[in-house]
Design a protein around this motif. Structure first.
Motif, PDB file in Angstrom:
ATOM      1  N   HIS A  14       3.315  -3.999  11.000  1.00 27.33           N
ATOM      2  CA  HIS A  14       2.793  -2.849  10.315  1.00 27.33           C
ATOM      3  C   HIS A  14       1.356  -2.717  10.883  1.00 27.33           C
ATOM      4  CE1 HIS A  14       6.341  -2.566   7.755  1.00 27.33           C
ATOM      5  NE2 HIS A  14       5.928  -3.683   7.028  1.00 27.33           N
ATOM      6  N   HIS A  22      -1.217   2.331   2.778  1.00 27.30           N
ATOM      7  CA  HIS A  22      -0.251   2.045   1.676  1.00 27.30           C
ATOM      8  C   HIS A  22      -0.768   1.294   0.268  1.00 27.30           C
ATOM      9  CE1 HIS A  22       2.641  -0.381  -0.036  1.00 27.30           C
ATOM     10  NE2 HIS A  22       3.539   0.242  -0.079  1.00 27.30           N
ATOM     11  N   ASN A  25      -2.949   3.891  -1.389  1.00 22.57           N
ATOM     12  CA  ASN A  25      -2.067   4.849  -2.034  1.00 22.57           C
ATOM     13  C   ASN A  25      -1.615   3.953  -3.525  1.00 22.57           C
ATOM     14  OD1 ASN A  25      -0.451   7.329  -2.220  1.00 22.57           O
ATOM     15  ND2 ASN A  25       1.110   5.844  -1.894  1.00 22.57           N
ATOM     16  N   VAL A  26      -1.307   2.740  -3.278  1.00 19.89           N
ATOM     17  CA  VAL A  26      -0.748   2.089  -4.436  1.00 19.89           C
ATOM     18  C   VAL A  26      -1.884   2.165  -5.846  1.00 19.89           C
ATOM     19  CG1 VAL A  26      -0.085  -0.202  -5.594  1.00 19.89           C
ATOM     20  CG2 VAL A  26       0.883   0.661  -3.296  1.00 19.89           C
ATOM     21  N   TYR A  81      -3.241   9.203   6.730  1.00 15.44           N
ATOM     22  CA  TYR A  81      -1.909   8.703   7.124  1.00 15.44           C
ATOM     23  C   TYR A  81      -0.967   9.706   7.447  1.00 15.44           C
ATOM     24  CZ  TYR A  81       2.793   6.797   5.717  1.00 15.44           C
ATOM     25  OH  TYR A  81       4.158   6.237   5.688  1.00 15.44           O
ATOM     26  N   HIS A  90       4.542   7.375  14.772  1.00 18.07           N
ATOM     27  CA  HIS A  90       4.899   6.305  13.653  1.00 18.07           C
ATOM     28  C   HIS A  90       6.271   6.952  12.849  1.00 18.07           C
ATOM     29  CE1 HIS A  90       5.381   3.446  10.318  1.00 18.07           C
ATOM     30  NE2 HIS A  90       4.664   4.297   9.489  1.00 18.07           N
ATOM     31  N   HIS A 117      18.031  -7.764   6.970  1.00 16.17           N
ATOM     32  CA  HIS A 117      16.952  -6.704   7.043  1.00 16.17           C
ATOM     33  C   HIS A 117      15.904  -7.446   8.173  1.00 16.17           C
ATOM     34  CE1 HIS A 117      13.434  -4.690   5.529  1.00 16.17           C
ATOM     35  NE2 HIS A 117      12.762  -5.529   6.053  1.00 16.17           N
ATOM     36  N   TYR A 122      13.186  -0.154   9.648  1.00 15.15           N
ATOM     37  CA  TYR A 122      13.689   0.242   8.496  1.00 15.15           C
ATOM     38  C   TYR A 122      15.119   0.329   8.407  1.00 15.15           C
ATOM     39  CZ  TYR A 122       8.617   0.838   7.056  1.00 15.15           C
ATOM     40  OH  TYR A 122       7.302   0.517   7.138  1.00 15.15           O
ATOM     41  N   GLN A 126      16.089   2.992   3.355  1.00 17.94           N
ATOM     42  CA  GLN A 126      14.437   2.965   3.373  1.00 17.94           C
ATOM     43  C   GLN A 126      13.837   4.236   4.037  1.00 17.94           C
ATOM     44  OE1 GLN A 126      14.018  -1.005   5.441  1.00 17.94           O
ATOM     45  NE2 GLN A 126      12.318  -1.134   3.968  1.00 17.94           N
ATOM     46  N   TYR A 130      11.540   6.769   2.106  1.00 13.86           N
ATOM     47  CA  TYR A 130      10.169   6.958   2.702  1.00 13.86           C
ATOM     48  C   TYR A 130      10.067   8.638   3.004  1.00 13.86           C
ATOM     49  CZ  TYR A 130       9.938   1.777   2.811  1.00 13.86           C
ATOM     50  OH  TYR A 130      10.006   0.509   2.588  1.00 13.86           O
ATOM     51  N   HIS A 184      12.076   0.800  -5.063  1.00 15.83           N
ATOM     52  CA  HIS A 184      11.178   0.248  -3.753  1.00 15.83           C
ATOM     53  C   HIS A 184      10.818  -1.090  -3.879  1.00 15.83           C
ATOM     54  CE1 HIS A 184       8.393   0.330  -0.511  1.00 15.83           C
ATOM     55  NE2 HIS A 184       7.166   0.394  -1.233  1.00 15.83           N
ATOM     56  N   THR A 194       8.919  -9.123   3.692  1.00 13.03           N
ATOM     57  CA  THR A 194       8.362  -7.706   3.724  1.00 13.03           C
ATOM     58  C   THR A 194       6.928  -7.756   3.350  1.00 13.03           C
ATOM     59  OG1 THR A 194       9.490  -6.800   2.012  1.00 13.03           O
ATOM     60  CG2 THR A 194      10.675  -6.753   4.112  1.00 13.03           C
ATOM     61  N   MET A 198       3.370  -6.592   4.940  1.00 16.16           N
ATOM     62  CA  MET A 198       2.734  -5.421   4.563  1.00 16.16           C
ATOM     63  C   MET A 198       1.209  -5.669   4.259  1.00 16.16           C
ATOM     64  SD  MET A 198       2.842  -2.208   4.614  1.00 16.16           S
ATOM     65  CE  MET A 198       3.626  -0.720   4.289  1.00 16.16           C
TER      66      MET A 198
HETATM   67  C1  HEM Z   1       3.062  -2.786  -6.111  1.00 17.47           C
HETATM   68  C2  HEM Z   1       3.854  -1.694  -5.787  1.00 17.47           C
HETATM   69  C3  HEM Z   1       4.301  -1.792  -4.026  1.00 17.47           C
HETATM   70  C4  HEM Z   1       4.762  -2.678  -3.385  1.00 17.47           C
HETATM   71  C5  HEM Z   1       4.856  -4.253  -3.826  1.00 17.47           C
HETATM   72  C6  HEM Z   1       4.918  -2.280  -1.864  1.00 17.47           C
HETATM   73  C7  HEM Z   1       5.663  -2.983  -0.866  1.00 17.47           C
HETATM   74  C8  HEM Z   1       6.015  -2.345   0.109  1.00 17.47           C
HETATM   75  C9  HEM Z   1       6.306  -3.057   1.446  1.00 17.47           C
HETATM   76  C10 HEM Z   1       6.376  -4.641   1.362  1.00 17.47           C
HETATM   77  C11 HEM Z   1       6.676  -2.334   2.298  1.00 17.47           C
HETATM   78  C12 HEM Z   1       7.300  -2.634   3.713  1.00 17.47           C
HETATM   79  C13 HEM Z   1       8.644  -2.585   3.723  1.00 17.47           C
HETATM   80  C14 HEM Z   1       9.350  -3.237   4.968  1.00 17.47           C
HETATM   81  O1  HEM Z   1       8.740  -3.705   5.760  1.00 17.47           O
HETATM   82  O2  HEM Z   1      10.752  -3.389   4.870  1.00 17.47           O
HETATM   83  C15 HEM Z   1       6.379  -0.919   1.995  1.00 17.47           C
HETATM   84  C16 HEM Z   1       6.652   0.311   2.492  1.00 17.47           C
HETATM   85  C17 HEM Z   1       6.351   1.504   1.911  1.00 17.47           C
HETATM   86  N1  HEM Z   1       5.838   1.703   0.951  1.00 17.47           N
HETATM   87 FE1  HEM Z   1       5.457   0.472  -0.449  1.00 17.47          FE
HETATM   88  N2  HEM Z   1       4.817  -0.672  -2.199  1.00 17.47           N
HETATM   89  C18 HEM Z   1       4.327  -0.630  -3.371  1.00 17.47           C
HETATM   90  C19 HEM Z   1       4.331   0.787  -3.921  1.00 17.47           C
HETATM   91  C20 HEM Z   1       4.429   1.873  -2.988  1.00 17.47           C
HETATM   92  C21 HEM Z   1       4.030   3.298  -3.514  1.00 17.47           C
HETATM   93  C22 HEM Z   1       3.411   3.286  -4.959  1.00 17.47           C
HETATM   94  C23 HEM Z   1       4.388   4.314  -2.762  1.00 17.47           C
HETATM   95  C24 HEM Z   1       4.385   5.634  -2.621  1.00 17.47           C
HETATM   96  C25 HEM Z   1       4.499   6.210  -3.729  1.00 17.47           C
HETATM   97  C26 HEM Z   1       4.859   3.385  -1.513  1.00 17.47           C
HETATM   98  C27 HEM Z   1       5.347   3.874  -0.372  1.00 17.47           C
HETATM   99  C28 HEM Z   1       5.695   3.233   0.735  1.00 17.47           C
HETATM  100  C29 HEM Z   1       5.863   3.793   2.150  1.00 17.47           C
HETATM  101  C30 HEM Z   1       6.117   5.373   2.388  1.00 17.47           C
HETATM  102  C31 HEM Z   1       6.368   2.703   2.841  1.00 17.47           C
HETATM  103  C32 HEM Z   1       6.625   2.927   4.420  1.00 17.47           C
HETATM  104  C33 HEM Z   1       5.213   2.779   5.042  1.00 17.47           C
HETATM  105  C34 HEM Z   1       5.137   3.112   6.711  1.00 17.47           C
HETATM  106  O3  HEM Z   1       5.968   2.485   7.206  1.00 17.47           O
HETATM  107  O4  HEM Z   1       4.435   4.243   6.958  1.00 17.47           O
HETATM  108  N3  HEM Z   1       4.775   1.934  -1.896  1.00 17.47           N
HETATM  109  N4  HEM Z   1       5.974  -1.011   0.669  1.00 17.47           N
END
Ligand code: HEM
Length: 213
Positions: A14, A22, A25-26, A81, A90, A117, A122, A126, A130, A184, A194, A198
């Motif tokens: 990443h 990311h 945003n959280v 982003y 991306h 995985h 992805y 996923q 996303y 998610h 993962t 991240m």
């Molecule tokens: C504590 C909460 C969260 C955790 C632990 C988390 C964790 C992760 C992880 C580990 C990935 C990578 C997945 C992979 O490599 O297979 C990811 C990707 C992503 N997450 Fe989260 N996430 C959280 C909350 C959120 C929220 C609130 C949003 C949006 C509303 C979000 C949107 C995304 C998106 C869009 C990606 C893809 C990013 C990219 O490649 O550009 N996540 N998340």
């Protein structure tokens, strides 16, 4: 020395803009949702309110102040982003393509715990989720603008079919994002490595010919 055409090299799973955006945003989403629930409680559109301790701001004025302040952080972060995602390739590379067939196949695999995985790649579920959450984000912003400044954005209010409907749209888009977060995070818990990637960026080996960079 310039790498040979097929020589393997390491790159981040990443890229830093993805990770920084990311996690900002959280944080921002948490603030937006909690302050939004407080605003909702002052004039609920359904027969329930959110518990006071899940809201942010203490009282309606505080809820609104938080919502509008965090909104700017979220908007700046989302803009960066989206621009980076489009211009770096991306989104095109990592979010597409996917088909209904591949989503169905990967959903079945996920439900039977047989979905492989590969870090940095992805699966179809996923990709759909996303892309979908980005669209939900757009709907949240447009409906949010309509109920924040209904006079200035009267065209948008009209498109939604009126102020009251824009409020419902805003609520349901928020609920969609919440559903996304639950699924998610469950998927992340199933494959905890993962999360490490991240946070740290991780490393994956690619060859020069790889198109999945
Ligand atoms: C504590 C909460 C969260 C955790 C632990 C988390 C964790 C992760 C992880 C580990 C990935 C990578 C997945 C992979 O490599 O297979 C990811 C990707 C992503 N997450 Fe989260 N996430 C959280 C909350 C959120 C929220 C609130 C949003 C949006 C509303 C979000 C949107 C995304 C998106 C869009 C990606 C893809 C990013 C990219 O490649 O550009 N996540 N998340």
């Amino acid at each position: 020395m310039k790498p040979q055409p097929s020589s393997p090299r390491k790159r981040r799973i990443h890229a830093w803009p993805v990770r920084i955006c990311h996690w900002i945003n959280v944080l921002a989403m948490t603030g937006m949702v909690m302050s939004g629930w407080g605003i909702y409680n002052a004039d609920p559109i359904f027969a329930f309110t959110f518990p006071q301790n899940t809201t942010l701001g203490g009282w309606l004025g505080g809820n609104i102040a938080w919502h509008l302040a965090v909104m700017w952080l979220m908007a700046a972060n989302a803009l960066f982003y989206l621009l980076w995602g489009m211009f770096s390739g991306h989104f095109r590379r990592d979010f597409f393509p996917f088909t209904l067939r591949s989503v169905w196949r990967d959903t079945l695999r996920a439900l039977t715990f047989t979905l492989p995985h590969k870090l940095g790649q992805y699966n179809a579920v996923q990709k759909l989720m996303y892309s979908g959450v980005l669209l939900l984000g757009l709907l949240l912003v447009l409906s949010g603008l309509s109920i924040w400044k209904p006079v200035q954005f009267s065209g948008l209010v009209w498109l939604f079919g009126g102020f009251d409907i824009a409020r419902y749209v805003h609520f349901f888009a928020m609920s969609g994002v919440m559903l996304f977060v639950v699924i998610h995070v469950l998927m992340v818990l199933l494959v905890p490595k993962t999360l490490v990637a991240m946070l740290t960026g991780g490393k994956k080996t690619v060859t020069e010919e790889s198109t999945d960079e």
